[in-house]
Structures are given as structure tokens and as C-alpha cells.
Design a protein around this motif. Structure first.
Motif, mmCIF file in Angstrom:
data_model
loop_
_atom_site.group_PDB
_atom_site.id
_atom_site.type_symbol
_atom_site.label_atom_id
_atom_site.label_comp_id
_atom_site.label_asym_id
_atom_site.label_seq_id
_atom_site.Cartn_x
_atom_site.Cartn_y
_atom_site.Cartn_z
ATOM 1 N N LYS A 50 1.151 -1.467 0.002
ATOM 2 C CA LYS A 50 -0.218 -0.232 -0.193
ATOM 3 C C LYS A 50 1.007 1.018 -0.084
ATOM 4 N N GLU A 51 1.456 1.739 0.921
ATOM 5 C CA GLU A 51 2.610 2.437 0.791
ATOM 6 C C GLU A 51 3.713 2.557 -0.282
ATOM 7 N N LEU A 52 3.911 1.065 -0.315
ATOM 8 C CA LEU A 52 4.871 1.221 -1.737
ATOM 9 C C LEU A 52 4.341 0.797 -3.031
ATOM 10 N N LYS A 53 4.400 1.166 -4.219
ATOM 11 C CA LYS A 53 3.287 0.912 -5.358
ATOM 12 C C LYS A 53 4.212 -0.461 -6.167
ATOM 13 N N THR A 54 5.469 -0.832 -5.656
ATOM 14 C CA THR A 54 6.424 -1.333 -6.225
ATOM 15 C C THR A 54 7.043 -1.639 -5.704
ATOM 16 N N PRO A 55 7.684 -2.796 -5.428
ATOM 17 C CA PRO A 55 8.753 -3.025 -3.986
ATOM 18 C C PRO A 55 10.266 -1.795 -4.603
ATOM 19 N N PRO A 56 10.980 -2.519 -3.545
ATOM 20 C CA PRO A 56 12.233 -1.568 -3.926
ATOM 21 C C PRO A 56 13.174 -2.693 -4.229
ATOM 22 N N ARG A 57 13.815 -2.034 -5.505
ATOM 23 C CA ARG A 57 14.730 -3.484 -6.210
ATOM 24 C C ARG A 57 16.193 -3.910 -6.406
ATOM 25 N N THR A 58 16.451 -3.020 -5.406
ATOM 26 C CA THR A 58 18.148 -3.272 -4.974
ATOM 27 C C THR A 58 18.292 -3.106 -3.301
ATOM 28 N N TRP A 59 19.200 -3.259 -3.107
ATOM 29 C CA TRP A 59 19.949 -3.354 -1.516
ATOM 30 C C TRP A 59 20.099 -1.293 -1.243
ATOM 31 N N GLU A 60 20.471 -0.755 -2.627
ATOM 32 C CA GLU A 60 20.802 0.335 -2.359
ATOM 33 C C GLU A 60 19.715 1.289 -2.136
ATOM 34 N N GLU A 61 18.722 0.822 -2.532
ATOM 35 C CA GLU A 61 17.812 2.167 -2.568
ATOM 36 C C GLU A 61 17.008 1.985 -1.549
ATOM 37 N N LEU A 62 17.715 0.651 -0.208
ATOM 38 C CA LEU A 62 16.892 1.206 1.144
ATOM 39 C C LEU A 62 17.818 1.999 2.173
ATOM 40 N N LEU A 63 18.595 2.543 1.481
ATOM 41 C CA LEU A 63 19.494 3.821 2.267
ATOM 42 C C LEU A 63 19.119 5.000 1.752
ATOM 43 N N VAL A 91 12.484 0.535 8.323
ATOM 44 C CA VAL A 91 13.310 -1.146 8.114
ATOM 45 C C VAL A 91 14.141 -1.154 9.085
ATOM 46 N N GLN A 92 13.379 -2.643 9.070
ATOM 47 C CA GLN A 92 14.225 -3.217 10.147
ATOM 48 C C GLN A 92 14.035 -5.687 9.936
ATOM 49 N N TYR A 93 15.512 -5.413 10.155
ATOM 50 C CA TYR A 93 15.380 -6.964 10.219
ATOM 51 C C TYR A 93 15.976 -8.126 11.656
ATOM 52 N N SER A 94 15.586 -9.188 11.842
ATOM 53 C CA SER A 94 15.005 -9.977 13.174
ATOM 54 C C SER A 94 16.973 -9.911 12.831
ATOM 55 N N THR A 95 17.548 -10.425 14.396
ATOM 56 C CA THR A 95 18.885 -10.821 15.131
ATOM 57 C C THR A 95 19.502 -11.601 14.912
ATOM 58 N N PRO A 96 20.423 -10.922 14.050
ATOM 59 C CA PRO A 96 21.757 -11.886 13.890
ATOM 60 C C PRO A 96 22.202 -12.749 14.879
ATOM 61 N N GLY A 97 22.206 -14.558 14.732
ATOM 62 C CA GLY A 97 22.664 -15.005 15.669
ATOM 63 C C GLY A 97 21.909 -16.073 16.596
ATOM 64 N N ASP A 139 2.490 -4.974 7.489
ATOM 65 C CA ASP A 139 1.635 -4.762 6.931
ATOM 66 C C ASP A 139 -0.100 -3.749 7.313
ATOM 67 N N LYS A 140 0.947 -3.230 8.557
ATOM 68 C CA LYS A 140 0.082 -2.197 8.519
ATOM 69 C C LYS A 140 0.791 -1.111 8.805
ATOM 70 N N GLY A 141 2.004 -1.263 8.417
ATOM 71 C CA GLY A 141 2.583 0.157 7.535
ATOM 72 C C GLY A 141 3.593 0.843 8.441
ATOM 73 N N GLU A 142 3.793 0.119 9.539
ATOM 74 C CA GLU A 142 4.313 0.668 10.593
ATOM 75 C C GLU A 142 6.382 0.689 10.367
ATOM 76 N N LEU A 143 6.607 -0.613 9.497
ATOM 77 C CA LEU A 143 7.862 -0.698 8.582
ATOM 78 C C LEU A 143 7.096 -1.259 6.889
ATOM 79 N N TYR A 144 8.605 -0.222 6.371
ATOM 80 C CA TYR A 144 7.859 -0.400 4.515
ATOM 81 C C TYR A 144 8.623 -1.719 3.997
ATOM 82 N N VAL A 145 9.392 -2.046 4.828
ATOM 83 C CA VAL A 145 9.875 -3.158 4.484
ATOM 84 C C VAL A 145 10.854 -3.735 5.851
#
Length: 353
Positions: free
Chosen positions: A148-161, A169-175, A223-229
Motif C-alpha cells: 500500500k505504501e510502496l506501489k512497487t517493491p524496492p529493487r536493490t539493497w542500495e534503495e533502502l539507504l 526498515v527492520q530485520y531480525s537479529t543475526p545469531g 502490513d500495518k505500514g509501521e515498517l515499509y521493509v
């Protein structure tokens, strides 16, 4: 054919908090012939509303055998560490976790040799050479975005910057989480090594909300839009999307390259000194049975671990379409398992986590 972690590919193609607690395995007094089997598992295969692959498999198994499944869920790393802590008083019969944690479990002597019926149909890359574990559900690492917030998904890692992703942006804890560790594996592959990957993740901290112990809990936020990715995996997110209409799945590419991913299967093994070893063997056999493997896509939204199962259900068709054009590489799981502590330390240093 899959390739090494630092080589381009040519093939097309887990949470820390416990979601359930034991009620029948708190001590060592249970008789070995008790009609129960205890499963320690990474999250993703049990549905939030009782509609997941585990829900059906466990219900069918209990109906057929009379053996009740006691289920404990957590992050891949947490499940292995819990099994280590209980080594002198083993509670789990079956351990299900993602790479490289299943390899670590084997190296720590947590698993005994058992090759379930049907494991001869599992690809050699998806099971241990010594017979201590085998994949029961195939899966692939991926990311999710808010449609809903992003009409098309990001394509590259670099776009997330980009500044538009600030605190989105958020990702789960490595390890701790298997999918969080997968972020490091994919970044090291795509950026061509540990240092450039950590350099990128250091830059991403500007937009990153911070580590999350649970991968599964990121999807509702997206899903709620609290995060985009956020990060995730195809099986879990595909299943979640049925109740989360704004959830989309995508695979980051590096610069002008192609999107990439790698297999991140749910792998199961019989725990060493399992209190209900015979029941554990029966459950592993059942998980790899033809019907259970047909249900992997139809019910669980995943990919069958058996090469002789050709799923044609609607989910299987959608999943095949999702993977079209995505390059799949094969990580060096042995090397990753050995160097995991080093990679986690490097990540902590780069991100200040």
C-alpha cells in the motif's frame, strides 16, 4: 546447480520469544513409552490461527498414532541453545531449525543418526551426510514490503539507504533468528565478502529501527505500514499474506544485478538421548510422508523437501511464479557454521548492536 556463497548463481528458481510452553516434559520422569513427542522448532510452520502445516501434520499424526505432540517455538539459535542447556536432562525429541543452526546442532553432538522414511528422496544438499538431519520443508530467504505504501517493491539493497526509508526498515537479529542470520549470508554473497557487507549494513543503520528477536513479528508491522521493509522467508510470509493483504515478497539485488536468494529449509533431526526416541522417529517419518509433503505447499505455502513430489495446487503455482527470474546460490554452510561467531561479532561491531 547451486553455487558457493561468494560466486554468482545460475539456477532459477525465524523469533526469540517462546510461543508455546511445555506442559508434559518439565522433568525427566516421563516414561520412555509415553504417548507424547516433544518438538523444538523455529517459527514459521505453525499458523497463527491453527491453519499452518504443523497444525495439520500434528493433528493427522496424533489421529493416526495416538501420540500427542508437545510444541515449543522460538528463534533458530534459541532452540539450539535451549537444547544445549538441557543436554544433561534432555527434554526435546525432535529439533527443527534453519541453517546454519542445524549444522551447529550436529557439530555440538545434539543430534543422533536417523534417516527417516522418504529421506532418500531428499536432495543431498538438503540433508546431512552423516544422517543426523534432513530437510522437511524447503524454503527460500526473502524480504517483505508494504504494497500500500510502496506501489512497487524496492529493487536493490542500495534503495533502502534512501531517506524515505528512515525508521521504516527492520530485520531480525543475526545469531538469534535464522532469517536474521540469513541477512548476513545474502549480504556477504551479494556484496562480495564480509567487509563490504558489513560496510553496507553500517550505512543501513541510519534507517534501521533496530534488531528484532522475532522475524515472524515483523510481518504485522509491515502490513500495518509501521515498517515499509523487513526480512523474512518465502514460506512464512506467503502464509502470512493470506491474512495480511498489504504484504508483498521481494528479493534484493546488488546495484544493476539480478535478484538473488538461497534455500533456507526447515531441517529436522532426532535429538540425542531423546526421552521419546521411538515417537520422534515416527514423527520424522510422518513429516516426510507423501501426503504431508503434498500439504507443504497446499497448506503451508512452502516447497516440498522431496524431489519426487510434484505439487500442482494453486499455492504451488503462485510460488513458482514468485521465484521466476530469481538467481539461487548455495551457501557454504560448513564454512558459515564454523565462522558464524566471527560474522556476528563483525555485525555487532559495524552496527553498534
Amino acid at each position: 546447480m547451486r553455487t558457493n556463497i561468494l560466486k554468482p548463481a545460475a539456477a532459477i528458481a525465524g523469533s526469540l520469544a517462546l510461543a508455546a510452553s511445555l506442559t508434559a516434559c518439565g522433568g525427566s520422569s516421563a516414561a520412555s513409552d509415553e504417548k507424547v513427542v516433544t518438538v523444538y522448532s523455529a517459527d514459521g510452520l505453525k499458523g497463527e490461527n491453527g491453519e499452518g502445516w504443523y497444525d495439520k501434520v500434528f493433528a493427522d499424526f496424533e489421529k493416526k498414532t495416538g501420540i500427542k505432540v508437545e510444541y515449543v517455538e522460538g528463534g533458530s539459535g534459541e532452540m539450539v541453545q535451549r537444547t544445549v542447556r538441557e543436554k544433561s536432562n534432555t527434554q526435546a525429541d525432535v529439533l527443527v531449525t534453519l541453517p546454519p543452526f542445524i549444522q551447529q546442532a550436529g557439530a555440538k553432538g545434539l543430534l543422533q543418526t536417523y534417516e527417516p522414511a522418504g529421506s532418500d528422496q531428499v536432495d543431498a544438499a538438503d540433508k546431512a551426510n552423516d544422517g543426523t538431519w534432513t530437510s522437511v520443508v524447503n524454503n527460500y530467504f526473502g524480504f517483505i514490503y508494504n504494497k500500500k505504501e510502496l506501489k512497487t517493491p524496492p529493487r536493490t539493497w542500495e534503495e533502502l539507504l534512501d531517506s524515505s526509508y528512515k525508521e521504516k526498515v527492520q530485520y531480525s537479529t543475526p545469531g538469534v533468528a535464522g532469517d536474521g542470520t540469513a541477512v548476513l549470508i545474502k549480504a556477504m554473497h551479494d556484496f562480495g565478502g564480509e567487509k563490504p557487507a558489513m560496510d553496507y549494513l553500517k550505512k543501513l543503520q541510519t534507517n534501521n529501527v533496530g534488531p528484532s528477536a522475532s522475524t515472524g513479528k515483523l510481518a504485522p508491522k509491515v502490513d500495518k505500514g509501521e515498517l515499509y521493509v523487513a526480512n523474512g522467508d518465502v514460506q512464512m510470509n506467503f502464509a502470512q499474506a493470506k491474512d495480511m493483504p498489504n504484504l508483498g515478497i521481494w528479493f534484493p539485488a546488488k546495484g544493476g544485478g539480478k535478484p538473488t536468494t538461497f534455500a533456507l529449509p526447515y531441517a529436522a533431526g532426532l535429538v540425542e538421548k531423546a526421552p521419546h526416541s521411538a515417537n520422534g522417529k515416527k514423527l520424522l517419518d510422518f513429516m516426510l510422508s507423501e501426503q504431508a509433503q503434498q500439504d507443504v505447499s497446499a497448506v503451508g505455502g512452502g516447497f516440498s523437501a522431496r524431489t519426487d513430489i510434484e505439487a500442482t495446487d494453486a499455492n504451488a503455482v503462485q510460488l513458482a511464479g514468485l521465484m521466476k527470474g530469481v538467481e539461487v546460490f548455495e551457501p557454504d554452510w560448513s564454512g558459515i557454521s564454523t565462522g558464524l561467531d566471527e560474522y556476528i561479532d563483525a555485525w555487532k561491531s559495524a552496527t553498534g548492536s
